[in-house]
Design a protein around this motif. Structure first.
Motif, PDB file in Angstrom:
ATOM      1  N   ARG B 293      23.426  66.595  26.482  1.00 41.40           N
ATOM      2  CA  ARG B 293      23.324  67.502  27.612  1.00 41.40           C
ATOM      3  C   ARG B 293      22.069  68.354  27.505  1.00 41.40           C
ATOM      4  NH1 ARG B 293      28.028  70.631  29.865  1.00 41.40           N
ATOM      5  NH2 ARG B 293      26.938  72.256  31.010  1.00 41.40           N
ATOM      6  N   ASN B 294      21.723  68.716  26.298  1.00 41.07           N
ATOM      7  CA  ASN B 294      20.533  69.542  26.136  1.00 41.07           C
ATOM      8  C   ASN B 294      19.266  68.769  26.402  1.00 41.07           C
ATOM      9  OD1 ASN B 294      21.882  71.779  25.552  1.00 41.07           O
ATOM     10  ND2 ASN B 294      21.466  71.808  23.369  1.00 41.07           N
ATOM     11  N   ARG B 295      19.336  67.456  26.281  1.00 38.16           N
ATOM     12  CA  ARG B 295      18.141  66.655  26.519  1.00 38.16           C
ATOM     13  C   ARG B 295      18.016  66.215  27.963  1.00 38.16           C
ATOM     14  NH1 ARG B 295      18.917  62.017  22.532  1.00 38.16           N
ATOM     15  NH2 ARG B 295      17.264  61.118  23.764  1.00 38.16           N
ATOM     16  N   LEU B 296      18.990  66.570  28.764  1.00 34.79           N
ATOM     17  CA  LEU B 296      18.992  66.090  30.134  1.00 34.79           C
ATOM     18  C   LEU B 296      17.825  66.650  30.904  1.00 34.79           C
ATOM     19  CD1 LEU B 296      20.666  64.582  32.291  1.00 34.79           C
ATOM     20  CD2 LEU B 296      21.750  66.729  32.801  1.00 34.79           C
ATOM     21  N   LEU B 312      16.597  67.677  39.441  1.00 40.33           N
ATOM     22  CA  LEU B 312      15.965  68.085  38.188  1.00 40.33           C
ATOM     23  C   LEU B 312      16.845  69.110  37.491  1.00 40.33           C
ATOM     24  CD1 LEU B 312      12.354  68.499  39.529  1.00 40.33           C
ATOM     25  CD2 LEU B 312      13.229  66.643  38.155  1.00 40.33           C
ATOM     26  N   ALA B 313      16.919  68.995  36.183  1.00 42.60           N
ATOM     27  CA  ALA B 313      17.755  69.906  35.402  1.00 42.60           C
ATOM     28  C   ALA B 313      16.891  70.968  34.770  1.00 42.60           C
ATOM     29  CB  ALA B 313      18.463  69.113  34.305  1.00 42.60           C
ATOM     30  N   TYR B 578       9.406  71.614  39.136  1.00 40.80           N
ATOM     31  CA  TYR B 578       9.614  72.617  38.100  1.00 40.80           C
ATOM     32  C   TYR B 578       8.670  73.783  38.320  1.00 40.80           C
ATOM     33  CZ  TYR B 578      12.534  69.636  35.226  1.00 40.80           C
ATOM     34  OH  TYR B 578      13.555  68.865  34.759  1.00 40.80           O
ATOM     35  N   TYR B 579       9.227  74.989  38.230  1.00 41.24           N
ATOM     36  CA  TYR B 579       8.409  76.193  38.380  1.00 41.24           C
ATOM     37  C   TYR B 579       8.589  77.065  37.152  1.00 41.24           C
ATOM     38  CZ  TYR B 579       7.757  74.992  43.268  1.00 41.24           C
ATOM     39  OH  TYR B 579       7.404  74.362  44.418  1.00 41.24           O
TER      40      TYR B 579
END
Lengths: 298, 903
Positions: B293-296, B312-313, B578-579
């Motif tokens: 999950r942390n690498r998602l 996007l996560a 991504y910001y």
């Protein structure tokens, strides 16, 4: 004899072989076949081969008497040897561009055949002890193997030249009277020009032998269809729409030309023969050699 | 334009030329062929002859057919044949192309491009004017360009760089200039073709009807079963992501696949989502382990490549890692008594737990740092931690004996030294329990366990000095009012102190379930750090393009304020992506702000509806003209050949020269492999080929003899010896290299020297044999070894291993004897004690040389056959030495061996 050990003989043979041009070797091979049939002149003369015994007559030199034979019987005999007269022979072959023709890769070019014939004849003459020279080389007639080698080298160097001289008739040189002249060529020049070239030699009393060398295609014209013929000596082009139609006329024209040459030769007391490159060179060589060596009696 | 099925001709009048083909045939047949040319010496005889007859044309039949084919191909080429030509445009006026290039158009963009290409080709052929209108939203700053007519070629240039945009369309606004343009209304009615993306925006029916004033209208759209699907951002729940997908229509059951991808594109998980019949929305639960999950990084719908199918996560779904400072040492030997055991067990289920030194932990991204009474921290460590806290980290400290003795200042409140013992032998009070949580505390709402057995009792605690803000900083109080957990906000982070230990030495808090809940709250607290409303505006970092691929942001992308980020819609000014920078990265997703999709309205009267065609129009003219050229070339070659002007020998010769480059390396590689195999499957001795056949023969015979002796007398098994050339052969297969030094050997080439050096370095041994008894040939050995890395040498001492590795030997005789043998000085190189270089002059190969009948080849002086036996013994010693290393160099038996040797 000591040199003739295994290594020495081989070495010597190789040295010898290296000195012979391949043309000469080929010519020698041809000559070897022919020389089987060479005989003496069957006349009495100044040779070294025994000819006959005859009775002593006044005026003969005493040194000529063969005492052995004379001792066998009552009369005195003189030994006579065969006549082996060394005559000068001049040889010439046509090196014009028209001689470089051959109709297929299996046949030699006419000039190659002429070279072989010339050298073979020279080789035979050397065996017979005749003196000869190449017409146009400027050297006096000589005999011996050196002459042969030199002649072979001259011929080869001329044939390797890119530019062939354009004259297809022998030049005139002041030759001693009563020599022999052998000319190899295709003699396709107009008869008038040929006659003009040969008349001076006739006038000097030389005996000539003409050998016309032709390709079988020149003899029979085996082409079909529409052909544009180009003359190798810049005579121009001829376009013939249907070669089959002119074949018969051409053969007739060629034989007329040949008859003209033969008549010219006969009139001058010379001989004329034709040789085709698809026949073996030996066939003509024997007759030529005999014609050379048996001419008029002296 | 004539059409025959898929084939059509653009210039059909040229086909009339096909009627001329029979005439061409006749012409070719009647024309006399080019004459053959040849040289012919008796040409003078021919010149007088003449004939009127001409040969009939005898061109071969195949040449005639070739020429006829050429003419036919030329005529067809002029007629401009086309495959799959488009003929959609009707009416005489201009062509108006309306292209939907919103996010949904990325679904099948190549088909749209093909369609546009075909239409523009047709417009170009018919010399129509073209106007192009795109319907994606335009950023507020720029205005929509006015509608202008251009030629098909210019339109192609305009259309070529078009790409789908990662935001929604705004058709009404886009078509406004079209519908209000004066020129259009006055000009000839044309054909409006609308390449739609299949999704309804609202009001499309009205728009389409209004467009009819401009001429015939054709709408091209995909059926809704192949329209774009939408994937909404999932809502994270306990360890599970709940996914939601939307489709425009609701007929039929459909399954889509959602992939969870990591940052480097690796597939983490795949989940199927099923749209039931009659449903537009599908839901599924995606379970991922904590690490995954942390690498998602993103979730995508398989098969759709639009911006709406990519989610996007960002950090909100990440599990924040907690770091435990490892005190090291005794902690690992008695885990239950250690300070970190309970912490680890409590934190593991819901967050990533790391243990390590301070630099390890702070070197990575860390949400919570837990210090469970570590040994004294150095000032620079304290500094680093406080910096980290100010940057947004949460430090959770537990008290303990060390902190009680000396406080290091990193505490939210001032501490009194010493601790308070409750309920012990020396105190009056009983162990106290926790007071209920106040509503200002983050732990408000957690249940404090009661009851006799699981009540929390604190036996020892650290006390805080009274201060004015102590009450504000207290999160958990004991029942007597003293603080148990105090916290202070420092910068962006928190400094939290629990006044008792993390293990059971001072309390049983660590055993309770409340402990776990409290830790969870603390970790959740750290998650709020990045979601702060203050802070600088977030810059665009990576932006999705229309196809859902991340790339650098386009130049006119604006920043988004941190406070309003959650309400921002993906628009031309800030497209999805991504910001923010590393610490505060946020993801803006398109699908969050899109409404539920609906299919494009397709039942308006008077409008023609079509689907996208598949095949691209193909122009056959260049092919045909190319064919004509090829045939002309063949014709040329054929005519030349027929006229006898082509010299086949030259052609064949040229071809042979070109083909002469045969690969020779293959053969080399094969022989090298065979050699390598042969050398490595058996142990072999090697000798260096010197080029002198006598010497080589002796070396070979010598080593064969030695190998035979070794095989007879020892356990080693040697194969036949091999001659090697140091230049080309690999030396590393051989344990021993015998090098006979003969007169006049040249120096080694650099390549050979490098190979030999590598051999020496890799543990090989070379036996140099100068073979001349008195060493008078030293010049040669110097020449040979010029480029080599020979170590320092000394004469073999009396106790050298060579003297005792198999037989006990005093001397090393060969064919001669009496000279010194040089070996490497030990200690320079670590080669397991084996000397890399041995130099002697006794001509050992000569002594070892045996012929096939095992008769010696060379005499041995002065000792005769007895000396030969000793030479063999030396050889066996040498081979054993080389094969076994320092096995015999043990010192235990040395005195006994020396004693025996000296006898």
């Amino acid at each position: 004899m000591s040199e003739m050990r295994s290594g020495g003989l081989h070495h010597k043979a190789e040295e010898l072989a290296a000195g012979l041009p391949p043309l000469l070797i080929a010519a020698e091979r041809v000559a070897a076949t022919v020389s089987q049939g060479v005989h003496g002149r069957r006349r009495v003369g100044q040779g070294e081969t025994f000819w006959q015994f005859r009775r002593y007559q006044t005026g003969d030199s005493a040194a000529d008497i063969d005492w052995r034979q004379s001792a066998k019987s009552q009369p005195v005999y003189v030994r006579e040897n065969e006549w082996e007269a060394a005559q000068s022979v001049w040889l010439w072959r046509d090196v014009s561009p028209s001689m470089a023709y051959r109709s297929s890769n299996n046949l030699p070019t006419k000039s190659d055949r002429a070279d072989i014939l010339l050298l073979a004849l020279a080789s035979l003459l050397v065996r017979g002890g005749e003196r000869m020279s190449l017409l146009g080389s400027g050297r006096p007639p000589a005999t011996g193997r050196a002459v042969l080698t030199r002649m072979a080298q001259t011929i080869e160097s001329t044939s390797l030249q890119e530019e062939r001289p354009a004259d297809s008739l022998p030049p005139f040189e002041l030759l001693p009277r009563h020599g022999r002249l052998v000319l190899f060529g295709d003699f396709l020049s107009p008869l008038m020009e040929t006659k003009a070239a040969l008349d001076p030699y006739v006038g000097r009393g030389l005996t000539g032998h003409l050998v016309q060398i032709l390709d079988p295609a020149e003899e029979t014209l085996p082409f079909d269809g529409r052909v544009q013929f180009q003359g190798p000596e810049r005579e121009g082009d001829v376009l013939i729409g249907k070669v089959e139609a002119v074949r018969a006329d051409y053969i007739a024209a060629l034989s007329r030309h040949r008859d003209g040459l033969a008549a010219m030769a006969r009139g001058a007391g010379w001989t004329f023969t034709t040789h085709h490159t698809d026949h073996a060179p030996e066939s003509i060589l024997l007759s030529l050699f005999l014609a050379l060596t048996q001419g008029r009696s002296w | 334009m004539i059409a025959l099925g898929p084939l059509s001709f653009a210039a059909p009048w040229a086909l009339v030329g096909l009627a001329l083909l029979p005439a061409i045939w006749l012409l070719l047949r009647l024309m006399p062929p080019a004459p053959m040319r040849m040289g012919f010496p008796p040409i003078r005889l021919l010149m007088d002859l003449s004939t009127d007859q001409e040969s009939t044309a005898t061109s071969p039949l195949w040449l005639l057919l070739l020429r006829l084919l050429m003419a036919a191909a030329l005529i067809l080429g002029i007629a401009h044949p086309l495959l799959n030509a488009s003929s959609m445009i009707r009416s005489q006026g201009p062509l108006i192309l309306i292209i939907d290039d919103g996010w949904a158009a990325a679904r099948d963009w190549p088909a749209r491009q093909t369609m546009i290409g075909n239409l523009l080709d047709q417009a170009g052929r018919e010399n129509r004017q073209v106007a192009v209108v795109t319907t994606a939203k335009i950023s507020l700053k720029s205005a929509r360009p006015a509608v202008e007519f251009m030629t098909a070629k210019n339109a192609r240039d305009r259309v070529a760089p078009l790409q789908p945009k990662p935001w929604a369309t705004d058709r009404k606004e886009a078509l406004q200039p079209l519908l209000t343009s004066e020129d259009l209304l006055k000009s000839q009615p044309g054909h409006v073709i609308w390449l739609s993306d299949g999704l309804e925006e609202g009001g499309s029916a009205k728009l389409v009807t209004e467009l009819r004033t401009l001429g015939a209208v054709t709408v091209i759209s995909d059926p809704s079963s192949s329209a774009a699907r939408l994937l909404r951002p999932p809502s994270p729940e306990e360890g599970v992501l709940v996914l939601e997908a939307v489709r425009p229509d609701q007929k039929g059951e459909e399954t889509i696949r959602v992939r969870a991808l990591a940052t480097n594109g690796n597939l983490l998980a795949r989940e199927d989502m099923v749209f039931k019949d009659g449903q537009k929305i599908a839901a599924a639960r995606l379970e991922l382990p904590v690490e995954l999950r942390n690498r998602l990084e993103r979730l995508i719908i398989e098969g759709q490549e639009t911006a709406g199918s990519v989610v996007l996560a960002d950090e909100r779904w990440r599990v924040r890692p907690a770091g435990l400072l490892d005190p090291g040492g005794t902690d690992s030997s008695q885990p239950l008594l250690g300070s970190l055991y309970y912490l680890e067990r409590a934190l593991k289920p819901f967050t990533e737990v790391r243990r390590g030194t301070l630099s390890d932990l702070l070197g990575r991204q860390l949400a919570v740092l837990v210090l469970a009474d570590p040994p004294l921290l150095k000032p620079e460590e304290l500094d680093r931690i406080s910096k980290w806290i100010k940057a947004g980290g949460v430090l959770l400290r537990f008290a303990g004996p060390r902190l009680a003795v000396k406080s290091d200042g990193l505490t939210p409140v001032d501490l009194r030294l010493g601790n308070r013992a409750l309920g012990g032998a020396m105190s009056w009070d009983q162990p106290v329990t926790l007071a209920p949580f106040e509503d200002t505390s983050p732990f408000f709402g957690l249940k404090i366990p009661t009851g006799k057995t699981n009540e929390i009792s604190i036996r020892r605690q650290l006390l805080a000095k009274p201060a004015l803000d102590l009450a504000d900083k207290t999160w958990v109080k004991l029942s007597d009012g003293t603080p148990l957990v105090t916290a202070a906000k420092q910068g962006d982070g928190w400094l939290i102190l629990v006044h008792t230990t993390a293990n059971t030495t001072w309390s049983n808090l660590a055993l309770s379930g409340l402990f776990v809940e409290m830790l969870r709250k603390v970790v959740a607290l750290s998650q709020g750090v990045t979601a702060g409303s203050g802070g600088p505006p977030l810059e665009p970092r990576e932006i999705l393009d229309g196809f859902g691929r991340l790339g650098p942001p386009p130049p006119d992308t604006l920043d988004i304020a941190a406070g309003t980020f959650s309400e921002t819609i993906a628009e031309p000014e800030h497209p999805p992506g991504y910001y923010g920078d590393e610490s505060s990265r946020r993801a803006l997703n398109l699908s969050a702000s899109l409404p539920v999709t609906a299919p494009f309205v397709t039942n308006v009267a008077g409008i023609d509806y079509q689907g996208y065609s598949e095949a691209r129009e193909r122009d056959l003219r260049p092919w045909l003209l190319g064919l004509v050229l090829g045939l002309a070339l063949i014709d040329l070659i054929a005519s030349l050949a027929l006229r006898g002007l082509l010299n086949w020998k030259r052609v064949a010769g040229a071809a042979a020269v070109i083909l002469m480059f045969a690969p020779g390396d293959e053969v080399n590689a094969q022989t090298r492999d065979e050699m390598a195999l042969a050398a490595s499957l058996e142990t072999r001795l090697a000798y260096v080929l010197t080029g002198n056949p006598q010497v080589d023969r002796t070396s070979r015979a010598g080593l064969s003899g030695l190998s035979a002796m070794v095989n007879q007398r020892t356990a080693a098994v040697l194969g036949t010896p091999v001659g090697v050339d140091p230049e080309y052969d690999t030396l590393s297969f051989f344990p021993l290299l015998y090098w006979p030094v003969s007169l006049g050997q040249p120096a080694l080439s650099p390549r050979a020297a490098a190979q030999v050096n590598a051999y020496l370095l890799g543990g090989g041994t070379i036996l140099f044999d100068t073979r001349d008894q008195s060493g008078s040939g030293t010049g040669d050995i110097v020449t040979i070894t010029r480029g080599l890395d020979i170590p320092p040498l000394r004469p073999a001492p009396a106790d050298h291993v060579l003297r005792r590795s198999f037989y006990l030997m005093k001397e090393f005789p060969g064919r001669w004897t009496g000279d010194t043998v040089w070996v490497e000085i030990p200690g320079e190189r670590v080669n397991d004690g084996v000397s890399s270089v041995i130099i002697g002059s006794h001509d050992w190969a000569g002594a070892w040389a045996l012929n096939d009948a095992h008769q010696p080849l060379f005499p041995v002086v002065p000792g005769g056959e007895k000396q030969r036996e000793w030479a063999f013994r030396f050889g066996i010693n040498l081979v054993m030495y080389v094969l076994t290393g320092n096995y015999k160099a043990d010192q235990v038996h040395l005195p006994a061996i020396m004693e025996r040797l000296s006898r």
